[in-house]
Design a protein around this motif. Structure first.
Motif, PDB file in Angstrom:
ATOM      1  N   VAL A  86      13.907   2.114  -7.996  1.00 10.98           N
ATOM      2  CA  VAL A  86      13.334   0.875  -8.601  1.00 10.98           C
ATOM      3  C   VAL A  86      13.428  -0.369  -7.708  1.00 10.98           C
ATOM      4  O   VAL A  86      14.631  -0.388  -6.947  1.00 10.98           O
ATOM      5  CB  VAL A  86      13.720   0.749  -9.969  1.00 10.98           C
ATOM      6  CG1 VAL A  86      13.373  -0.366 -10.602  1.00 10.98           C
ATOM      7  CG2 VAL A  86      13.557   1.899 -10.901  1.00 10.98           C
ATOM      8  N   VAL A  87      12.703  -0.875  -7.280  1.00 13.84           N
ATOM      9  CA  VAL A  87      12.825  -2.143  -6.563  1.00 13.84           C
ATOM     10  C   VAL A  87      12.671  -3.481  -7.504  1.00 13.84           C
ATOM     11  O   VAL A  87      11.377  -3.431  -8.320  1.00 13.84           O
ATOM     12  CB  VAL A  87      11.900  -2.080  -5.345  1.00 13.84           C
ATOM     13  CG1 VAL A  87      12.253  -3.361  -4.613  1.00 13.84           C
ATOM     14  CG2 VAL A  87      12.132  -1.125  -4.460  1.00 13.84           C
ATOM     15  N   THR A  88      13.341  -4.539  -7.580  1.00 16.91           N
ATOM     16  CA  THR A  88      13.419  -5.594  -8.450  1.00 16.91           C
ATOM     17  C   THR A  88      13.321  -6.758  -7.515  1.00 16.91           C
ATOM     18  O   THR A  88      13.780  -6.733  -6.459  1.00 16.91           O
ATOM     19  CB  THR A  88      14.191  -5.649  -9.543  1.00 16.91           C
ATOM     20  OG1 THR A  88      15.623  -5.526  -9.187  1.00 16.91           O
ATOM     21  CG2 THR A  88      13.910  -4.248 -10.699  1.00 16.91           C
ATOM     22  N   ALA A  89      13.151  -8.123  -8.216  1.00 15.46           N
ATOM     23  CA  ALA A  89      13.452  -9.166  -7.733  1.00 15.46           C
ATOM     24  C   ALA A  89      14.988  -9.295  -7.286  1.00 15.46           C
ATOM     25  O   ALA A  89      15.863  -8.529  -8.233  1.00 15.46           O
ATOM     26  CB  ALA A  89      13.078 -10.374  -8.480  1.00 15.46           C
TER      27      ALA A  89
ATOM     28  N   THR B 199      16.070  -3.942   7.528  1.00 14.34           N
ATOM     29  CA  THR B 199      15.770  -5.432   8.108  1.00 14.34           C
ATOM     30  C   THR B 199      14.461  -6.055   7.069  1.00 14.34           C
ATOM     31  O   THR B 199      14.096  -7.184   7.036  1.00 14.34           O
ATOM     32  CB  THR B 199      15.305  -5.500   9.508  1.00 14.34           C
ATOM     33  OG1 THR B 199      14.127  -4.660   9.679  1.00 14.34           O
ATOM     34  CG2 THR B 199      16.605  -5.225  10.352  1.00 14.34           C
ATOM     35  N   ARG B 200      14.055  -5.061   6.429  1.00 17.47           N
ATOM     36  CA  ARG B 200      12.867  -5.319   5.220  1.00 17.47           C
ATOM     37  C   ARG B 200      11.687  -6.225   5.911  1.00 17.47           C
ATOM     38  O   ARG B 200      11.429  -7.354   5.594  1.00 17.47           O
ATOM     39  CB  ARG B 200      13.454  -6.526   4.130  1.00 17.47           C
ATOM     40  CG  ARG B 200      12.490  -6.766   2.965  1.00 17.47           C
ATOM     41  CD  ARG B 200      12.606  -5.914   2.074  1.00 17.47           C
ATOM     42  NE  ARG B 200      11.470  -6.130   0.997  1.00 17.47           N
ATOM     43  CZ  ARG B 200      11.585  -6.700  -0.192  1.00 17.47           C
ATOM     44  NH1 ARG B 200      12.813  -6.791  -0.620  1.00 17.47           N
ATOM     45  NH2 ARG B 200      10.691  -6.777  -0.954  1.00 17.47           N
ATOM     46  N   TYR B 201      11.179  -5.298   6.808  1.00 15.10           N
ATOM     47  CA  TYR B 201       9.847  -5.844   7.278  1.00 15.10           C
ATOM     48  C   TYR B 201       8.607  -6.096   6.295  1.00 15.10           C
ATOM     49  O   TYR B 201       7.801  -6.944   6.723  1.00 15.10           O
ATOM     50  CB  TYR B 201       9.492  -4.916   8.624  1.00 15.10           C
ATOM     51  CG  TYR B 201      10.409  -4.899   9.841  1.00 15.10           C
ATOM     52  CD1 TYR B 201      11.167  -6.174  10.248  1.00 15.10           C
ATOM     53  CD2 TYR B 201      10.698  -3.932  10.469  1.00 15.10           C
ATOM     54  CE1 TYR B 201      11.669  -6.329  11.411  1.00 15.10           C
ATOM     55  CE2 TYR B 201      11.319  -3.958  11.644  1.00 15.10           C
ATOM     56  CZ  TYR B 201      11.767  -4.922  11.982  1.00 15.10           C
ATOM     57  OH  TYR B 201      12.504  -5.409  13.243  1.00 15.10           O
ATOM     58  N   ALA B 202       8.775  -5.138   5.340  1.00 16.38           N
ATOM     59  CA  ALA B 202       7.753  -5.190   4.373  1.00 16.38           C
ATOM     60  C   ALA B 202       7.507  -6.810   3.974  1.00 16.38           C
ATOM     61  O   ALA B 202       8.609  -7.333   3.433  1.00 16.38           O
ATOM     62  CB  ALA B 202       7.707  -4.163   3.336  1.00 16.38           C
ATOM     63  N   LYS B 203       6.455  -7.325   3.720  1.00 19.12           N
ATOM     64  CA  LYS B 203       6.248  -8.573   3.219  1.00 19.12           C
ATOM     65  C   LYS B 203       6.256  -8.683   1.630  1.00 19.12           C
ATOM     66  O   LYS B 203       6.324  -9.676   1.050  1.00 19.12           O
ATOM     67  CB  LYS B 203       5.033  -9.257   3.833  1.00 19.12           C
ATOM     68  CG  LYS B 203       5.188  -9.543   5.211  1.00 19.12           C
ATOM     69  CD  LYS B 203       6.318 -10.426   5.576  1.00 19.12           C
ATOM     70  CE  LYS B 203       6.599 -10.613   7.102  1.00 19.12           C
ATOM     71  NZ  LYS B 203       7.678 -11.065   7.673  1.00 19.12           N
ATOM     72  N   ASN B 204       6.067  -7.446   0.998  1.00 17.30           N
ATOM     73  CA  ASN B 204       5.965  -7.481  -0.530  1.00 17.30           C
ATOM     74  C   ASN B 204       6.431  -6.351  -0.985  1.00 17.30           C
ATOM     75  O   ASN B 204       6.818  -5.487  -0.226  1.00 17.30           O
ATOM     76  CB  ASN B 204       4.381  -7.817  -1.051  1.00 17.30           C
ATOM     77  CG  ASN B 204       3.757  -6.676  -0.660  1.00 17.30           C
ATOM     78  OD1 ASN B 204       4.040  -5.442  -0.342  1.00 17.30           O
ATOM     79  ND2 ASN B 204       2.176  -6.723  -0.442  1.00 17.30           N
ATOM     80  N   THR B 205       6.877  -6.452  -2.302  1.00 12.76           N
ATOM     81  CA  THR B 205       7.526  -5.395  -2.907  1.00 12.76           C
ATOM     82  C   THR B 205       6.820  -4.098  -2.856  1.00 12.76           C
ATOM     83  O   THR B 205       7.715  -3.041  -2.745  1.00 12.76           O
ATOM     84  CB  THR B 205       7.793  -5.920  -4.359  1.00 12.76           C
ATOM     85  OG1 THR B 205       8.360  -7.241  -4.537  1.00 12.76           O
ATOM     86  CG2 THR B 205       8.652  -4.875  -4.999  1.00 12.76           C
ATOM     87  N   ALA B 206       5.645  -3.993  -3.207  1.00 10.73           N
ATOM     88  CA  ALA B 206       4.829  -2.893  -3.054  1.00 10.73           C
ATOM     89  C   ALA B 206       5.010  -2.059  -1.565  1.00 10.73           C
ATOM     90  O   ALA B 206       5.503  -0.745  -1.634  1.00 10.73           O
ATOM     91  CB  ALA B 206       3.501  -2.711  -3.283  1.00 10.73           C
ATOM     92  N   LEU B 207       4.919  -2.829  -0.697  1.00 16.03           N
ATOM     93  CA  LEU B 207       5.200  -2.137   0.719  1.00 16.03           C
ATOM     94  C   LEU B 207       6.608  -1.627   1.000  1.00 16.03           C
ATOM     95  O   LEU B 207       6.850  -0.781   1.625  1.00 16.03           O
ATOM     96  CB  LEU B 207       4.557  -3.231   1.638  1.00 16.03           C
ATOM     97  CG  LEU B 207       3.259  -3.284   1.680  1.00 16.03           C
ATOM     98  CD1 LEU B 207       2.802  -4.370   2.787  1.00 16.03           C
ATOM     99  CD2 LEU B 207       2.235  -2.165   2.100  1.00 16.03           C
ATOM    100  N   PHE B 208       7.528  -2.642   0.489  1.00 17.79           N
ATOM    101  CA  PHE B 208       8.972  -2.048   0.663  1.00 17.79           C
ATOM    102  C   PHE B 208       9.284  -0.970  -0.180  1.00 17.79           C
ATOM    103  O   PHE B 208       9.990  -0.096   0.332  1.00 17.79           O
ATOM    104  CB  PHE B 208       9.850  -3.327   0.264  1.00 17.79           C
ATOM    105  CG  PHE B 208      11.455  -3.041   0.397  1.00 17.79           C
ATOM    106  CD1 PHE B 208      11.935  -2.846   1.560  1.00 17.79           C
ATOM    107  CD2 PHE B 208      11.824  -2.935  -0.767  1.00 17.79           C
ATOM    108  CE1 PHE B 208      13.389  -2.696   1.685  1.00 17.79           C
ATOM    109  CE2 PHE B 208      13.408  -2.809  -0.597  1.00 17.79           C
ATOM    110  CZ  PHE B 208      13.774  -2.511   0.498  1.00 17.79           C
TER     111      PHE B 208
END
Length: 144
Positions: A33-36, A119-128
């Motif tokens: 699960v990915v959250t804010a 490094t969290r290259y993805a710019k939004n949560t869905a891509l991450f």
């Protein structure tokens, strides 16, 4: 072999979000699960453990709440969570079994080895989330 569930969470920067992962007895991720970044750990525990077949729930102090303990016990899981210091009625915690929680840390180690998730290259949560899931697939494929 007994199946055990371990749940843990890590935050990779307060503005970039938090990743919550449940792993099985072998340290393999089974639910993500990915959250804010400002979401509390204990708020995602019910999502992580709902419907999982496990004998034990190993988690850190961030998951120590009566609701999580009640849900785990309703699902016939033995709860192995160290009590918070400010808990009015501290519970006992099996320290020998709690040592297996390093499997959760190892799962995060494998996720962070991949540069795209570390490094969290993805710019939004869905891509991450997609990147983390791809890394988990690669992790599962390497073991099998």
């Amino acid at each position: 072999m007994q199946r055990a569930l371990k749940a843990a969470t890590r935050t990779w920067g307060s503005q970039k979000g938090a990743i919550h992962v449940a792993v099985d007895a072998h340290g393999m991720p089974v639910r993500i699960v990915v959250t804010a970044g400002t979401t509390a750990d204990c708020s995602q525990a019910s999502t992580l453990i709902d419907g999982l077949d496990a004998q034990h729930l190993l988690a850190d102090k961030g998951y120590d709440s009566d609701a999580i303990v009640a849900q785990a016990e309703a699902d016939n899981m033995a709860v192995v969570i160290p009590p918070r210091r400010n808990r009015k009625q501290p519970r006992e915690c099996d320290r020998q079994l709690y040592r297996l929680r390093h499997l959760v840390e190892n799962a995060f180690l494998h996720l962070k080895r991949w540069r795209g998730t570390a490094t969290r290259y993805a710019k939004n949560t869905a891509l991450f989330l997609a990147a983390v899931q791809i890394r988990c697939i690669a992790f599962w494929a390497a073991i099998l």
